[in-house]
Design a protein around this motif. Structure first.
Motif, short mmCIF file in Angstrom:
data_model
loop_
_atom_site.label_atom_id
_atom_site.label_comp_id
_atom_site.label_asym_id
_atom_site.label_seq_id
_atom_site.Cartn_x
_atom_site.Cartn_y
_atom_site.Cartn_z
N VAL A 248 0.83 -1.21 0.00
CA VAL A 248 0.00 0.00 0.00
C VAL A 248 0.86 1.26 0.00
O VAL A 248 0.57 2.23 -0.71
CB VAL A 248 -0.96 -0.01 1.21
N GLU A 251 2.17 1.58 -3.58
CA GLU A 251 1.10 1.94 -4.52
C GLU A 251 0.67 3.39 -4.33
O GLU A 251 0.38 4.10 -5.30
CB GLU A 251 -0.09 1.01 -4.33
N THR A 252 0.63 3.85 -3.08
CA THR A 252 0.18 5.21 -2.80
C THR A 252 1.15 6.24 -3.37
O THR A 252 0.75 7.20 -4.05
CB THR A 252 0.02 5.42 -1.29
#
Length: 261
Positions: A248, A251-252
């Motif tokens: 995450v 991806e962020t």
């Protein structure tokens, strides 16, 4: 009158066909709260592969319990002091990694269950017995035994060859596998390991289910999970939490790098 000691795992299994857990190697109390809000049923606190201390693990166990989840701790080693501390401190399930023999599993059972089922030491005011043995110590210890669950983890061919003996131990009511360690122990990695271990893992699942054991381990994707569910598996562990955070976080920032450079 003190409230009875309830078997939370048994209650959840009665209410749900499958249960979801998160493998936690770097968890905080906030993480446990978020897991409970999301609908996870089990917090797997992993002492084998993390920096967390037993004290930190038990704080997370108590948070999980108060939120209606089941706290599971994968222990570091099989010893009286370690098992006693985890169960007295509030772990509902203790998992023994890398079981090598039925004798080890029977030793875990002796350390984990109160007499007459085992040799666990009795304390009058610990979390694991709801801080009291009154008004009926014998009934209180019976309830504690019923609410205490033991998981044996098969991670080698040595353990696999003793599967029938392991399944015959009544006190070991949960069964799991560690495919990564199992494959590495054979010098196998990636697709080669998965292909070699697939029939053995399915045999563990089918034989364990037929023997009345609760089966569960980490799953890699929903399709694999659905296949295992159809074979009788009921506990599905996602994560580990660090891997999810890693993904995450990457991806962020990638979303913003795409726009901003």
């Amino acid at each position: 009158m003190p409230a009875p000691l309830n078997d939370r795992l048994g209650e959840l299994l009665d209410e749900n066909q499958v249960l979801y857990g998160m493998i936690c190697r770097d968890a905080t109390r906030t993480d446990i709260e978020l897991l409970a809000q999301a609908g996870y049923h089990i917090a797997w606190i992993d002492l084998e592969h993390s920096h967390q201390s037993s004290g930190q693990a038990l704080e997370l166990c108590r948070t999980a319990s108060h939120l209606g989840m089941v706290p599971l701790v994968r222990m570091i080693e099989l010893s009286r002091t370690h098992v006693q501390r985890l169960l007295d401190g509030g772990a509902d399930i203790v998992a023994l990694p890398d079981v090598r023999s039925a004798a080890e599993a029977r030793h875990l059972a002796r350390l984990s269950k109160f007499p007459p089922l085992g040799e666990r030491g009795v304390a009058s005011s610990v979390t694991g017995t709801g801080y009291t043995l009154m008004p009926d110590p014998q009934e209180r210890l019976r309830q504690a035994n019923e609410a205490t669950h033991l998981m044996a983890m098969i991670e080698t061919d040595t353990a696999y060859q003793q599967l029938d003996e392991l399944l015959a131990i009544d006190a070991i009511d949960l069964l799991s596998v560690g495919p990564m360690d199992w494959g590495v122990s054979l010098g196998l990695f990636g697709d080669e390991a998965r292909t070699h271990l697939a029939p053995k893992i399915e045999h563990v699942l089918k034989a364990g289910t037929a023997a009345g054991k609760i089966i569960g381990w980490g799953v890699g994707d929903p399709q694999q999970a659905a296949h295992y569910r159809d074979l009788g598996m009921r506990l599905f562990f996602l994560g580990p939490d660090v891997g999810i955070k890693y993904r995450v976080f990457n991806e962020t920032i990638d979303l913003y790098r795409t726009q901003l450079g």
